[in-house]
Design an enzyme around this catalytic site. Structure first.
Site, PDB file in Angstrom:
ATOM      1  N   TRP A 323      -4.265 -27.503 -10.415  1.00  0.00           N
ATOM      2  CA  TRP A 323      -5.496 -27.479 -11.213  1.00  0.00           C
ATOM      3  C   TRP A 323      -6.711 -27.859 -10.385  1.00  0.00           C
ATOM      4  O   TRP A 323      -7.837 -27.643 -10.778  1.00  0.00           O
ATOM      5  CB  TRP A 323      -5.368 -28.426 -12.409  1.00  0.00           C
ATOM      6  CG  TRP A 323      -5.315 -29.906 -12.044  1.00  0.00           C
ATOM      7  CD1 TRP A 323      -4.591 -30.478 -11.047  1.00  0.00           C
ATOM      8  CD2 TRP A 323      -6.056 -30.972 -12.662  1.00  0.00           C
ATOM      9  NE1 TRP A 323      -4.802 -31.838 -11.013  1.00  0.00           N
ATOM     10  CE2 TRP A 323      -5.694 -32.177 -11.994  1.00  0.00           C
ATOM     11  CE3 TRP A 323      -6.957 -31.038 -13.707  1.00  0.00           C
ATOM     12  CZ2 TRP A 323      -6.216 -33.419 -12.350  1.00  0.00           C
ATOM     13  CZ3 TRP A 323      -7.474 -32.283 -14.063  1.00  0.00           C
ATOM     14  CH2 TRP A 323      -7.112 -33.447 -13.381  1.00  0.00           C
ATOM     15  N   LYS A 579      -3.678 -43.838 -12.424  1.00  0.00           N
ATOM     16  CA  LYS A 579      -3.727 -43.283 -11.078  1.00  0.00           C
ATOM     17  C   LYS A 579      -5.105 -42.713 -10.774  1.00  0.00           C
ATOM     18  O   LYS A 579      -5.633 -42.891  -9.687  1.00  0.00           O
ATOM     19  CB  LYS A 579      -2.674 -42.180 -10.947  1.00  0.00           C
ATOM     20  CG  LYS A 579      -2.643 -41.527  -9.570  1.00  0.00           C
ATOM     21  CD  LYS A 579      -1.565 -40.473  -9.457  1.00  0.00           C
ATOM     22  CE  LYS A 579      -1.573 -39.817  -8.087  1.00  0.00           C
ATOM     23  NZ  LYS A 579      -0.672 -38.674  -7.992  1.00  0.00           N
ATOM     24  N   GLN A 580      -5.673 -41.984 -11.725  1.00  0.00           N
ATOM     25  CA  GLN A 580      -6.916 -41.265 -11.441  1.00  0.00           C
ATOM     26  C   GLN A 580      -7.695 -41.031 -12.723  1.00  0.00           C
ATOM     27  O   GLN A 580      -7.154 -41.173 -13.818  1.00  0.00           O
ATOM     28  CB  GLN A 580      -6.587 -39.928 -10.769  1.00  0.00           C
ATOM     29  CG  GLN A 580      -5.831 -38.957 -11.659  1.00  0.00           C
ATOM     30  CD  GLN A 580      -5.123 -37.877 -10.853  1.00  0.00           C
ATOM     31  OE1 GLN A 580      -3.991 -38.064 -10.429  1.00  0.00           O
ATOM     32  NE2 GLN A 580      -5.796 -36.765 -10.645  1.00  0.00           N
ATOM     33  N   ASP A 788     -56.470 -11.274 -23.732  1.00  0.00           N
ATOM     34  CA  ASP A 788     -57.147 -11.438 -25.011  1.00  0.00           C
ATOM     35  C   ASP A 788     -58.648 -11.403 -24.673  1.00  0.00           C
ATOM     36  O   ASP A 788     -59.035 -11.612 -23.517  1.00  0.00           O
ATOM     37  CB  ASP A 788     -56.723 -12.787 -25.615  1.00  0.00           C
ATOM     38  CG  ASP A 788     -57.511 -13.105 -26.855  1.00  0.00           C
ATOM     39  OD1 ASP A 788     -57.727 -12.178 -27.666  1.00  0.00           O
ATOM     40  OD2 ASP A 788     -57.933 -14.276 -27.016  1.00  0.00           O
ATOM     41  N   LEU A 789     -59.460 -11.151 -25.660  1.00  0.00           N
ATOM     42  CA  LEU A 789     -60.886 -11.006 -25.353  1.00  0.00           C
ATOM     43  C   LEU A 789     -61.633 -12.338 -25.535  1.00  0.00           C
ATOM     44  O   LEU A 789     -62.112 -12.935 -24.583  1.00  0.00           O
ATOM     45  CB  LEU A 789     -61.483  -9.924 -26.258  1.00  0.00           C
ATOM     46  CG  LEU A 789     -62.953  -9.594 -26.026  1.00  0.00           C
ATOM     47  CD1 LEU A 789     -63.162  -8.978 -24.645  1.00  0.00           C
ATOM     48  CD2 LEU A 789     -63.452  -8.622 -27.106  1.00  0.00           C
ATOM     49  N   ASP A 790     -61.651 -12.760 -26.784  1.00  0.00           N
ATOM     50  CA  ASP A 790     -62.460 -13.933 -27.083  1.00  0.00           C
ATOM     51  C   ASP A 790     -61.854 -15.190 -26.482  1.00  0.00           C
ATOM     52  O   ASP A 790     -60.686 -15.474 -26.689  1.00  0.00           O
ATOM     53  CB  ASP A 790     -62.562 -14.124 -28.604  1.00  0.00           C
ATOM     54  CG  ASP A 790     -63.500 -13.088 -29.184  1.00  0.00           C
ATOM     55  OD1 ASP A 790     -64.250 -12.476 -28.398  1.00  0.00           O
ATOM     56  OD2 ASP A 790     -63.463 -12.886 -30.407  1.00  0.00           O
ATOM     57  N   THR A 796     -67.139 -14.976 -27.226  1.00  0.00           N
ATOM     58  CA  THR A 796     -67.804 -14.470 -28.427  1.00  0.00           C
ATOM     59  C   THR A 796     -67.457 -15.369 -29.594  1.00  0.00           C
ATOM     60  O   THR A 796     -67.956 -15.184 -30.694  1.00  0.00           O
ATOM     61  CB  THR A 796     -67.357 -13.038 -28.771  1.00  0.00           C
ATOM     62  OG1 THR A 796     -65.956 -13.068 -28.976  1.00  0.00           O
ATOM     63  CG2 THR A 796     -67.705 -12.063 -27.677  1.00  0.00           C
ATOM     64  N   LYS A 824     -58.957 -18.870 -34.741  1.00  0.00           N
ATOM     65  CA  LYS A 824     -58.801 -18.371 -33.371  1.00  0.00           C
ATOM     66  C   LYS A 824     -57.606 -17.436 -33.263  1.00  0.00           C
ATOM     67  O   LYS A 824     -56.511 -17.766 -33.692  1.00  0.00           O
ATOM     68  CB  LYS A 824     -58.660 -19.532 -32.397  1.00  0.00           C
ATOM     69  CG  LYS A 824     -59.994 -20.153 -32.064  1.00  0.00           C
ATOM     70  CD  LYS A 824     -59.898 -21.009 -30.814  1.00  0.00           C
ATOM     71  CE  LYS A 824     -61.274 -21.494 -30.424  1.00  0.00           C
ATOM     72  NZ  LYS A 824     -61.184 -22.602 -29.485  1.00  0.00           N
ATOM     73  N   SER A 893     -56.416  -7.395 -28.084  1.00  0.00           N
ATOM     74  CA  SER A 893     -57.259  -8.266 -28.898  1.00  0.00           C
ATOM     75  C   SER A 893     -57.260  -7.810 -30.350  1.00  0.00           C
ATOM     76  O   SER A 893     -57.125  -6.624 -30.651  1.00  0.00           O
ATOM     77  CB  SER A 893     -58.674  -8.224 -28.322  1.00  0.00           C
ATOM     78  OG  SER A 893     -59.598  -8.677 -29.286  1.00  0.00           O
ATOM     79  N   ALA A 894     -57.450  -8.762 -31.243  1.00  0.00           N
ATOM     80  CA  ALA A 894     -57.514  -8.419 -32.664  1.00  0.00           C
ATOM     81  C   ALA A 894     -58.893  -7.876 -33.033  1.00  0.00           C
ATOM     82  O   ALA A 894     -59.079  -7.278 -34.090  1.00  0.00           O
ATOM     83  CB  ALA A 894     -57.220  -9.661 -33.495  1.00  0.00           C
ATOM     84  N   LYS A 924     -51.648 -11.466 -34.574  1.00  0.00           N
ATOM     85  CA  LYS A 924     -50.917 -12.479 -33.807  1.00  0.00           C
ATOM     86  C   LYS A 924     -50.601 -13.629 -34.756  1.00  0.00           C
ATOM     87  O   LYS A 924     -51.415 -13.900 -35.644  1.00  0.00           O
ATOM     88  CB  LYS A 924     -51.784 -12.976 -32.648  1.00  0.00           C
ATOM     89  CG  LYS A 924     -52.172 -11.876 -31.653  1.00  0.00           C
ATOM     90  CD  LYS A 924     -53.223 -12.398 -30.665  1.00  0.00           C
ATOM     91  CE  LYS A 924     -53.754 -11.276 -29.785  1.00  0.00           C
ATOM     92  NZ  LYS A 924     -54.888 -11.671 -28.944  1.00  0.00           N
ATOM     93  N   GLU A 948     -54.178 -15.795 -22.758  1.00  0.00           N
ATOM     94  CA  GLU A 948     -54.539 -16.107 -24.142  1.00  0.00           C
ATOM     95  C   GLU A 948     -55.155 -17.483 -24.272  1.00  0.00           C
ATOM     96  O   GLU A 948     -54.766 -18.408 -23.560  1.00  0.00           O
ATOM     97  CB  GLU A 948     -53.260 -16.098 -24.992  1.00  0.00           C
ATOM     98  CG  GLU A 948     -53.078 -14.914 -25.881  1.00  0.00           C
ATOM     99  CD  GLU A 948     -54.115 -14.793 -26.984  1.00  0.00           C
ATOM    100  OE1 GLU A 948     -54.898 -15.733 -27.202  1.00  0.00           O
ATOM    101  OE2 GLU A 948     -54.146 -13.730 -27.632  1.00  0.00           O
ATOM    102  N   ASP A 949     -56.073 -17.631 -25.218  1.00  0.00           N
ATOM    103  CA  ASP A 949     -56.660 -18.958 -25.411  1.00  0.00           C
ATOM    104  C   ASP A 949     -56.211 -19.606 -26.713  1.00  0.00           C
ATOM    105  O   ASP A 949     -56.508 -20.767 -26.963  1.00  0.00           O
ATOM    106  CB  ASP A 949     -58.191 -18.885 -25.397  1.00  0.00           C
ATOM    107  CG  ASP A 949     -58.715 -18.227 -26.651  1.00  0.00           C
ATOM    108  OD1 ASP A 949     -58.089 -17.231 -27.105  1.00  0.00           O
ATOM    109  OD2 ASP A 949     -59.740 -18.691 -27.190  1.00  0.00           O
TER     110      ASP A 949
HETATM  111  C1  BGC Z   1      -2.712 -35.609  -8.266  1.00  0.00           C
HETATM  112  C2  BGC Z   1      -2.871 -34.313  -9.011  1.00  0.00           C
HETATM  113  C3  BGC Z   1      -3.242 -33.237  -8.028  1.00  0.00           C
HETATM  114  C4  BGC Z   1      -2.237 -33.151  -6.911  1.00  0.00           C
HETATM  115  C5  BGC Z   1      -2.654 -32.165  -5.861  1.00  0.00           C
HETATM  116  C6  BGC Z   1      -1.692 -35.446  -7.190  1.00  0.00           C
HETATM  117  O1  BGC Z   1      -1.584 -36.609  -6.445  1.00  0.00           O
HETATM  118  O2  BGC Z   1      -2.322 -36.631  -9.143  1.00  0.00           O
HETATM  119  O3  BGC Z   1      -3.850 -34.439  -9.997  1.00  0.00           O
HETATM  120  O4  BGC Z   1      -3.317 -32.025  -8.672  1.00  0.00           O
HETATM  121  O5  BGC Z   1      -2.104 -34.409  -6.305  1.00  0.00           O
HETATM  122  O6  BGC Z   1      -3.850 -32.505  -5.280  1.00  0.00           O
END
Ligand code: BGC
Length: 986
Positions: A323, A579-580, A788-790, A796, A824, A893-894, A924, A948-949
């Site tokens: 992943w 772990k992470q 726009d004009l005015d 004017t 306006k 312009s209108a 407008k 435009e103003d």
């Molecule tokens: C991690 C995983 C990761 C894998 C490869 C593992 O140590 O926990 O999340 O995908 O290493 O990097």
């Protein structure tokens, strides 16, 4: 600023980590950073992307090709290598701007010293090619021997993979061929050595030659090596013949030419992604190096391979794709090289069948992606992944069976690609099928809890692998929910946009579960939420019941430094130590759905409990720290991530399993932390949001990004961001900075935005104009200008006011300048209605018509005296400058007297079209007047700018899809893209 990583002495203990640190590669192959004379003992490897082999009952791993760059020296009969002789000096370096590796080693020899210099590169221009330049220089006469050719004894963790090896050296070309054991695919390496001096004697065996000669003191001896690698996967005819041909051609082209072409590609690659940090050299160096690591492993040409967890640094982790790619590397490629991002996602599409097989194997529907994916998508992950260091027995782990989030990660990646790039063709190229199959997998995996009346996801392992087989992991559940949502959105998108494709695709899922079931599951789906008291999200059911220990306490319980903390009896298993990043990673992915308070509470809760035992972890804490506006908390995590392959300080073993190598997920994580985190870059496919939170020393970050096919250079500092759009971009880009509203950045324009503190500071210093000066550049690319004009060309307005005031007087009420504001930009009849409303009067249509006429007569009387001197400052000059630039000019312009007034002002001849109140019916803010003008000019709305103003006019211009320059006050003309006080400012 240095682009070179270097070693200035030889340290035997660093041979393995330097193999990673000095890696070169090109996505087709990786060449470890070893020295010329090194062999498999020093883990020399030419790791091939996407070619796997299984030897006996051992696990499958990528194939290493024979090493064609091998070269070993002897001098006066003595072998000369860093391991044989103590060198007088030694330097190894990698210039990562162009991926050129060099070494220079001096050896003491009889009567003097010998210097050996070698330079090499893995061509980024020709992906099958490696080339080297080698130089010998001696200060004393000596007899030199060079053994060079192809070393077929490759390093394997679970080999051998190359069978039927044949080696030869014929007509100057060395050739090594073999067949892989499992798939029987040919692997061929050819090599030519071009000696620029007289070779007196040649011997050798197989693909190796030994040449000897008498070297003269003071002379330089140079030779070149050209190596080509081909396999049966390359569709390039007979690999051996192709490789032989390629080295001949390479030799003809010569080293310098090949190097030049290689460097040119590198220059181009860096131009898409170099990220410049001002104020922090250490961070700059580490970030660039991390990007380098990503560039050498990215599949530029193949959509059949993705990036393995250890890149191409060897066979570690089975060369498998995790992943890591989708969650940690994909963002870098999305922003810098979307075609690579597409290749990465196509890899998942090509491996869908493997994922289907895995789901079926476990008795589920749909697609359960491999935790460790190789060529076919079948799971390479074993059930017993780790050896217990105490008993030597293999431990049952559940990475393969229970990290079901992998399927959701794949879906997340595909959807990121589609929304980010706008390239939804990926969906019909197989992406939709992947997404739906993954949603079906989760539908079959989910458990409907009849008591709680909700779908739950039980028995899973989340990112925190130390706690296996848990219920309702917040991360997993949140991603499963996202999968279902994406699946349904894809149904909608294909129905709307790919009506031809949809029925065929949907038919594959006719038996369900499909739309109805996904909807139903989504409606009753459970995702753990922040605790109302302390805002912490429980990582999984009953996590809060685990033993609370500090990380240092847990570390003190360690018996063997390589023991595994997870699994059945791991140290962390029974505790809250993870772990992470897990919950915090989820908060980062769905940052828009959680408040700052929730993010901060979880960061503070989980960080002390996180071991960061995976290199994927620290960058996530950096990202969330930046997100909550505490970049300095995040900085150390960023640095740790960005330097992981420079310091070599990462886990090398789990149990007795070697897990060293490079860390692409950390490399991608470093980029994410710097760019998405600190620089605060966020693109949702439509609006680019820039909300920087730069850490202490950083003054600015500058980088290119590719958004929807257009190139933009971003320069981001604490108080100010600047976006420069390439001139050939196809469309304007909506940008929002510092939490402010959207602005458009036109092709070729530069937009500079300040945060409110800096803006008011500048206003105070009388420099308010400074921002607007920059924004003016957006006008440089317009093809049509509609005025726009005015209030824009002529004032004017005062004559209108006088005429309306006279009319009101006649009717018996007072009409003030304040009342006049409401008129306006509004048509005459509508103005009259407003006027009568102010006077609290009602009249018949016929009476009103007469009154409008009356007002007009009064007005025309006032304006008959107009001449050029009534033009507002700078008008004539600006119109002339537009003419000179071939910008078409229209009036929108209108006013029904517009033509008459232009005539009086003597500027009628400058207008290509005049659209006034006689030509349009809707006032407008209806865009009709500008749309008609744009049509009359023969242009597209995106090519026109409105001046435009009035607020209603600005709104009309915006509604017409045009950029609008407001003439007046920014606080009134809030919707305008740029506000100036008058055309003289332009
Ligand atoms: C991690 C995983 C990761 C894998 C490869 C593992 O140590 O926990 O999340 O995908 O290493 O990097």
């Amino acid at each position: 600023m240095s682009w070179t990583v270097a070693e200035h002495d030889f340290d035997k203990s660093k041979v393995t980590t330097n193999g990673n640190k000095y890696m070169t590669g090109n996505g087709y192959m990786g060449y470890r950073g070893t020295l010329e004379e090194f062999t498999k003992e020093q883990l020399t490897a030419v790791t091939l992307a996407g070619l796997y082999d299984k030897s006996g009952e051992q696990w499958r791993e990528p194939v290493n090709a024979p090493n064609g760059l091998f070269a070993k020296l002897s001098c006066n009969g003595q072998p000369l290598g860093v391991l044989d002789a103590d060198p007088l000096s030694h330097c190894q370096e990698l210039e990562f701007r162009n991926a050129v590796h060099r070494r220079e080693t001096e050896y003491g020899i009889r009567g003097g010293k010998l210097t050996f210099t070698a330079e090499r590169f893995v061509s980024m221009d020709q992906l099958h090619l490696l080339a080297g330049r080698l130089i010998l220089h001696s200060t004393a006469d000596c007899r030199l021997e060079i053994e060079t050719g192809i070393d077929g004894e490759v390093w394997d963790i679970n080999g051998p993979h190359l069978t039927e090896r044949k080696e030869q050296c014929k007509a100057g070309t060395a050739l090594s061929t073999a067949i892989t054991g499992e798939l029987k695919l040919p692997v061929a390496v050819a090599e030519r050595a071009d000696f620029t001096f007289d070779v007196q004697e040649t011997a050798g065996e197989g693909a190796m030659r030994v040449i000897s000669f008498d070297a003269k003191a003071g002379e330089t001896y140079e030779w070149f090596k050209y190596v080509a690698v081909y396999t049966g996967l390359d569709n390039a005819g007979d690999p051996a013949a192709t490789a032989e041909q390629e080295v001949l051609t390479a030799e003809k082209a010569g080293y310098e030419e090949l190097l030049k072409a290689h460097c040119a590609v590198w220059e181009e690659r860096w131009s898409r992604c170099d990220c410049r940090i001002e104020g922090d050299e250490a961070a700059q160096f580490a970030l660039r190096y991390s990007i380098y690591q990503l560039l050498i492993i990215a599949p530029t040409e193949s959509e059949k391979v993705s990036i393995p967890a250890r890149g191409l640094s060897g066979q570690v982790y089975k060369g498998a794709v995790f992943w890591d790619t989708e969650m940690f590397m994909l963002p870098f490629f999305l922003h810098s090289d979307p075609r690579i991002a597409r290749n990465l996602m196509m890899y998942r599409i090509h491996t869908l069948d493997g994922a289907r097989r895995k789901a079926a194997e476990y008795g589920f529907l749909g697609a359960f992606y491999a935790w460790e994916s190789q060529d076919s998508g079948d799971d390479a992950c074993t059930l017993f992944n780790v050896n217990d260091v105490f008993t030597g027995r293999s431990m049952r782990t559940y990475f393969r069976d229970k990290q079901v989030h992998i399927s959701a990660d794949v879906v997340h990646g595909i959807w990121q690609y589609v929304t980010f790039t706008g390239d939804d063709s990926l969906l019909v190229d197989g992406g939709a099928e992947v997404i739906w199959e993954c949603a079906r997998f989760f539908y079959s995996y989910a458990y409907y809890n009849p008591v709680k009346k909700r779908y739950e996801i039980l028995d899973v392992t989340g990112p925190d692998e130390y706690h296996e087989r848990v219920n309702n992991n917040a991360f997993t559940n949140a991603l499963v929910k996202e999968t279902l949502e994406i699946a349904l959105r894809v149904v909608q998108l294909l129905q709307d946009k790919y009506r031809g494709h949809y029925p065929g695709l949907a038919a594959l899922f006719a038996d369900g579960p499909f739309v109805a079931e996904f909807n139903e599951m989504l409606e009753h789906f459970y995702v753990p939420q922040p605790d109302p008291e302390n805002l912490v999200i429980e990582q999984f059911d009953r996590y809060f019941k685990l033993e609370e220990v500090t990380l240092s306490e847990l570390k003190s319980r360690v018996i063997n430094k390589n023991e595994y903390w997870g699994g059945g009896s791991g140290l962390a298993t029974t505790t809250t130590i993870l772990k992470q990043a897990d919950v915090v990673l989820m908060l980062n992915l769905f940052k828009a759905t959680f408040s700052k308070e929730v993010k901060q509470a979880n960061w503070e809760f989980y960080e002390p409990r996180t071991e960061h035992g995976s290199s994927l972890s620290p960058c996530i804490y950096a990202l969330v720290a930046a997100d909550i506006g505490s970049p300095d908390w995040g900085y150390p995590y960023f640095m740790r991530t960005a330097t992981v392959d420079l310091t070599g300080e990462s886990k090398q073993y789990v149990g007795d399993l070697y897990i060293g190598g490079t860390h692409p997920a950390a490399n991608g994580g470093a980029w994410m932390a710097a760019v998405l985190g600190f620089a605060g870059v966020q693109f949702d496919g439509e609006v680019l949001r820039l909300n920087p939170a730069l850490p202490g020393p950083w003054q600015s970050v500058e980088l290119p990004v590719i958004l929807r096919g257009g190139l933009f250079i971003l320069r981001i500092s604490r108080n100010e961001v600047a976006v420069t759009a390439a001139a050939d971009n196809r469309e304007p880009l909506a940008i929002s900075a510092f939490g402010g509203g959207d602005m458009s950045c036109l092709p070729g324009a530069k937009l500079r935005l300040l945060n409110s503190a800096a803006a008011s500071e500048q206003e105070r210093n009388g420099q308010g104009k400074f921002i607007r000066e920059e924004r003016k550049q957006m006008l440089e690319h317009m093809k049509g200008a509609i005025f726009d004009l005015d209030g824009v060309i002529v004032d004017t307005a005062k004559y209108h006011f006088l005429a309306w005031r006279s009319l009101a007087e006649e009717l018996g009420f007072v009409f003030t300048e304040e009342h006049n504001e409401r008129l306006k930009g509004v048509s005459r009849t509508r103005s009259l209605d407003i006027l009568l409303e102010i006077g609290g009067m009602e009249f018949s249509e016929a009476e009103k018509l007469a009154m409008a006429d009356k007002k007009n007569r009064l007005y025309v009387e006032y304006i008959s005296g107009l001449n050029e001197s009534a033009l507002l400052p700078g008008v004539k000059e600006y119109l002339n400058s537009l003419r000179a630039r071939d910008v078409a000019i229209a009036l929108g312009s209108a006013s029904k007297n517009a033509a008459f007034i232009l005539d009086k002002l003597n500027i009628a001849g400058l207008f290509d079209a005049v659209v006034d109140g006689n030509k349009v019916t809707l006032a407008k803010p209806d865009p009709e007047v500008f749309q008609t003008a744009c049509k009359e000019l023969g242009l597209q709305p995106g090519e026109c700018v409105v001046f435009e103003d009035a607020e209603a006019g600005v709104a009309a211009g915006k509604a017409a899809g045009m950029l609008v320059v407001g003439i007046g006050k920014p606080e009134v003309l809030k919707e305008a893209d740029l506000v100036v006080t008058g055309l003289h400012e332009l």
